[in-house]
Design an enzyme around this catalytic site. Structure first.
Site, mmCIF file in Angstrom:
data_model
loop_
_atom_site.group_PDB
_atom_site.id
_atom_site.type_symbol
_atom_site.label_atom_id
_atom_site.label_comp_id
_atom_site.label_asym_id
_atom_site.label_seq_id
_atom_site.Cartn_x
_atom_site.Cartn_y
_atom_site.Cartn_z
ATOM 1 N N GLU A 1 0.808 -1.220 0.000
ATOM 2 C CA GLU A 1 0.000 0.000 0.000
ATOM 3 C C GLU A 1 0.846 1.276 0.000
ATOM 4 O O GLU A 1 0.429 2.302 -0.546
ATOM 5 C CB GLU A 1 -0.945 0.008 1.209
ATOM 6 N N PHE B 1 -12.079 -6.972 13.726
ATOM 7 C CA PHE B 1 -10.943 -7.448 12.930
ATOM 8 C C PHE B 1 -10.536 -6.391 11.913
ATOM 9 O O PHE B 1 -11.352 -5.869 11.170
ATOM 10 C CB PHE B 1 -11.327 -8.750 12.224
ATOM 11 N N GLN B 2 -9.269 -6.072 11.900
ATOM 12 C CA GLN B 2 -8.667 -5.083 10.995
ATOM 13 C C GLN B 2 -9.310 -3.697 11.122
ATOM 14 O O GLN B 2 -9.433 -2.963 10.150
ATOM 15 C CB GLN B 2 -8.710 -5.564 9.538
ATOM 16 N N LYS C 1 -17.599 -0.592 5.409
ATOM 17 C CA LYS C 1 -17.933 -1.630 4.433
ATOM 18 C C LYS C 1 -19.419 -1.637 4.087
ATOM 19 O O LYS C 1 -19.805 -1.776 2.916
ATOM 20 C CB LYS C 1 -17.512 -2.999 4.980
ATOM 21 N N MET D 1 24.296 8.862 2.792
ATOM 22 C CA MET D 1 24.267 10.109 3.544
ATOM 23 C C MET D 1 24.512 9.864 5.027
ATOM 24 O O MET D 1 25.161 10.672 5.701
ATOM 25 C CB MET D 1 22.935 10.828 3.338
#
Length: 612
Positions: free
Chosen positions: A62, A124-125, A174, A489
Site C-alpha cells: 500500500e 478485525f482489521q 464496508k 548520507m
C-alpha cells in the site's frame, strides 16, 4: 454546499456512487490493494474497468500505492488517487500520505473501514485511520451515510487541489459500500464551501511595496520554491527575473520552476546547494521568496540566512508567511496571480528601473560560479556517482526524473536540469523508498515520456517489490541504482560528525544481486562497473522497450559536497577548496578543544560543548 444543477435521482449502492463520482472528476487511474473492508468498492472497480472508465494498478504494498498516486499528481498537477483496505492496509499508507502532506501534493485517499456498527469495538482489521492521519492531511471524512458520497468526493477533490494543495482522506465503512441509496451526482466545479476560501489575489498595496523594493535593490535574489510549480508560475518567474535582472535560486521542491541553463540561474541553495547560490543568499540585500517556506535545510542557521536582506514573501498559505522569517512585505495569494499582477503593474508604471543597478551583483555571482563550479569528478578505475548522473542527464535531458532520498538525491538535484514537473523527489519528509513507486505513477500519467528513477542501493530496497507492478502492467520505468554499498548520507554524517563510527550504515553484507532480482520479476537487469561501459549501457537502457533496473557500481566513500553542516550558516560550507571573503559571512573556525570544523565565532561547539 451549493449545486449548479441536480441530476435525476438513481437507486444505486454507495460503492457505485463512489466510482461514478470519481469518473465524473476525471479519474482515469487508481493505485491500490484490495482487502476485506473495501471489497464492495473493488467489486465496482471491476465493473468500471470492464466499462473502460478507469484502470486500476495493483501495487505490491500500500505504501507503493500512495507514492504512485503522489508521483502521478506531481507529474500532472492533477489529483492522484489511491485505495487501501482497513487496518494494516490503511496504516501502510501513512508514510505516503505524510510525504504528500509535507510537499503539498493533491491526493484523494480512499480507505475501507469496518461496518458502522462495529466501529469502536476493536473489530478485525479496525483502526481509526481518520484519527491517525489527522496531522498529515489537509482534510478528512468518514462516510456515515451513502447519500453523502457524491458531495464528499466533490468536496475532497476541490479541497485537495485548491489553495495550498494537499492530501484528503475518505474513510468508507464496508456496509456503506453495499447499501442502496438515492444517488444524486455532484459535478466538478459545483462545490461551494463557505468556510474555505483561499486567497488568490494579492493585496494591491503590498504588491506596490514589493515592486518598490525590487526597483531599489542592488543585490536582489529570487528564491523560488515548490509553490511556483504547484501554481504553474514558471513563465511569470522567468519574466520577473529577466525584467529586473534577478538571479534565481530554487529549493529542492522548486527545481524546474526556472530554466537551469538560463544565465540568471544559480541553482539550488541550502545544505547541498551550489556554493554560488549560498554565497548569493548570504550577501543579498533583497530576498524575494516565491512559494517557498524557509525550510531548515534551505536556511541553515536561521539568524544568518539573508541576515541583512529585506524580505518579500509570496505564498498562498497565510500560515507559512512569517512562520519562520518575518517578511518586510508579506503577500498572501496564488503565486502565479500575484506575479502576474506585479508584472502588469510594473508595465503600467513605465518600468523606470536602472538596468545597471544589479550589473555589479550579477558579475560577482558569475565570479563565484567560475571559481566554485559543480563538477563531476573522474577517478581512476572507479565511477563517481556524479559522472553517472551527469551522463544520464546528458542522454535524457527532458525525461521525468524521480529520486529516492540520500546522497544520490542531492547529486541528482545538482546535476540534472529539466523542466517544470519533471523533477519528482520527496523533499519535506525525505522518504526512502519513494523513487520507484513515484516513477511508476508518473509513467502511468505520462506514458509517452521517458521516466527515470535515480535510486540508491539502500533506498531501493525499501519498496523493491514494486518491480512486480512494473512487470505486470508493462510500466516502462527505467531505474538506476547508484550503488555504493552504504546508506550513503548516513555514512557521510558518521564520517564527518561521529568520528567515523559507522553504526548500522553498511549495506554490503546481505546485499542482493540486483540483476538477478530484476530477472526474477521479469524486468531487464543491467550491471555497470566501469566508465567504458557507462555511456553505451545508458543508451541501451533508454532504448529498451520495457522496464529496466540498472545497477551502477560507484566509488564507495564519495561524499556529497558542498555541504552546510547542521547549525552552520549557508556561507559555512564544507567541501570547498577555498572560500571567498564575503561581506556578511561569519568566519569559520575550528574548535580549540576537539578540533570540530565550522564552529561559528563566539559560539559553543556543537560536538563537545566548549566555547570556541
Amino acid at each position: 454546499m451549493q449545486l449548479q444543477q441536480r441530476s435525476t435521482v438513481q437507486r444505486v449502492t454507495g460503492a457505485f456512487a463512489l466510482m461514478d463520482s470519481l469518473r465524473r472528476h476525471g479519474v482515469k487511474h487508481i493505485f491500490g490493494y484490495p482487502g476485506g473492508a473495501i471489497l464492495p468498492i473493488y467489486d465496482e472497480v471491476y465493473r468500471s474497468e470492464a466499462a473502460g472508465f478507469v484502470k486500476h494498478i495493483l501495487v505490491r504494498h500500500e505504501q507503493g500505492a500512495a507514492h504512485a498516486a503522489d508521483g502521478y499528481a506531481r507529474a500532472t498537477g492533477e489529483v492522484g488517487v489511491c485505495f487501501a483496505t482497513s487496518g494494516p492496509g490503511a496504516t501502510n499508507l501513512v508514510t505516503g500520505i505524510a510525504t504528500a502532506h509535507m510537499d503539498s501534493i493533491p491526493m484523494v485517499i480512499i480507505t475501507g473501514q469496518v461496518p458502522r456498527k462495529a466501529i469502536g469495538s476493536d473489530a478485525f482489521q479496525e483502526t481509526d485511520i481518520y484519527g491517525i492521519t489527522l496531522p498529515i492531511v489537509k482534510h478528512s471524512y468518514v462516510v456515515r451515510d451513502g447519500r453523502d458520497m457524491a458531495r464528499i468526493v466533490a468536496e475532497a477533490f476541490y479541497i485537495a487541489k485548491t489553495g495550498r494543495p494537499g492530501p484528503v482522506l475518505i474513510d468508507i465503512p464496508k456496509d456503506v459500500g453495499v447499501e442502496a441509496i438515492d444517488y444524486v451526482p455532484v459535478e466538478p466545479g459545483s462545490v461551494r464551501l463557505p468556510g474555505y476560501r483561499p486567497t488568490v489575489k494579492g493585496n494591491p498595496r503590498q504588491i506596490g511595496q514589493a515592486l518598490k523594493l525590487i526597483r531599489q535593490s542592488e543585490r536582489p535574489l529570487l528564491y523560488v520554491g515548490g509553490g511556483a510549480i504547484s501554481a504553474g508560475a514558471h513563465a511569470e518567474v522567468k519574466e520577473l527575473a529577466e525584467r529586473f535582472g534577478l538571479p534565481v535560486t530554487t529549493t529542492l521542491m522548486g527545481i524546474g520552476a526556472f530554466d537551469e541553463h538560463h544565465p540568471l540561474a544559480v541553482g539550488m541553495l541550502g545544505m547541498h546547494g551550489t556554493a554560488y547560490a549560498n554565497f548569493a543568499v548570504t550577501e543579498c540585500d533583497l530576498l524575494i521568496a516565491v512559494g517557498a517556506r524557509f525550510d531548515d535545510r534551505v536556511t541553515g542557521k536561521l539568524s544568518e540566512f539573508a541576515s541583512r536582506a529585506k524580505v518579500i514573501h509570496i505564498d498562498i498559505d497565510p500560515a507559512e508567511v512569517a512562520k519562520v522569517r518575518a517578511p518586510d512585505v508579506p503577500i498572501v495569494g496564488d503565486v502565479r496571480q500575484v506575479l502576474s499582477d506585479l508584472l502588469e503593474r510594473s508595465k503600467d508604471e513605465g518600468d523606470p528601473t536602472n538596468p545597471d543597478l544589479t550589473k555589479a551583483w550579477l558579475a560577482r555571482i558569475d565570479t563565484w560560479r567560475t571559481d566554485y563550479p559543480l563538477e563531476a569528478p573522474q577517478y581512476h578505475g572507479v565511477l563517481s556517482p556524479q559522472e553517472v548522473i551527469a551522463e544520464v542527464g546528458r542522454q535524457a535531458p527532458n525525461a521525468y526524473y524521480t529520486t529516492d532520498v540520500g546522497q544520490h538525491q542531492m547529486w541528482a538535484a545538482q546535476f540534472l536540469k529539466n523542466g517544470p514537473r519533471r523533477w519528482i523527489s520527496s523533499a519535506g519528509l525525505g522518504t526512502m523508498g519513494f523513487g520507484l513507486p513515484a516513477a511508476m505513477g508518473a509513467k502511468v500519467a505520462v506514458p509517452d515520456e521517458e521516466v527515470i528513477c535515480i535510486s540508491g542501493d539502500a533506498s531501493f530496497q525499501m519498496n523493491l517489490q514494486e518491480l512486480g507492478t512494473l512487470a505486470q502492467h508493462g510500466i516502462h520505468v527505467k531505474t538506476m541504482i547508484i550503488n555504493n554499498g552504504w546508506q550513503g548520507m548516513v555514512r557521510q554524517w558518521q564520517e564527518a560528525f561521529y568520528d567515523e563510527r559507522y553504526s548500522s550504515s553498511n549495506m554490503q553484507v546481505g546485499a542482493p544481486d540486483f540483476v538477478k532480482l530484476a530477472d526474477a520479476y521479469g524486468v531487464k537487469g543491467m550491471l555497470v562497473e566501469s566508465r567504458d561501459e557507462l555511456s553505451h549501457a545508458i543508451a541501451q537502457m533508454l532504448a529498451h522497450e520495457g522496464p529496466v533496473l540498472m545497477d551502477v557500481r560507484v566509488k564507495k566513500d564519495e561524499n556529497c559536497y558542498p555541504m552546510v553542516p547542521s547549525g552552520a550558516s549557508n556561507a559555512q560550507m564544507i567541501g570547498l577548496q577555498s572560500r571567498p571573503k564575503l561581506d556578511q559571512a561569519a568566519e569559520l573556525v575550528y574548535c580549540s578543544h576537539c578540533g570540530a570544523k565550522n564552529v561559528s565565532t563566539h559560539k559553543f561547539c556543537p560536538e563537545c560543548g566548549t566555547k570556541s
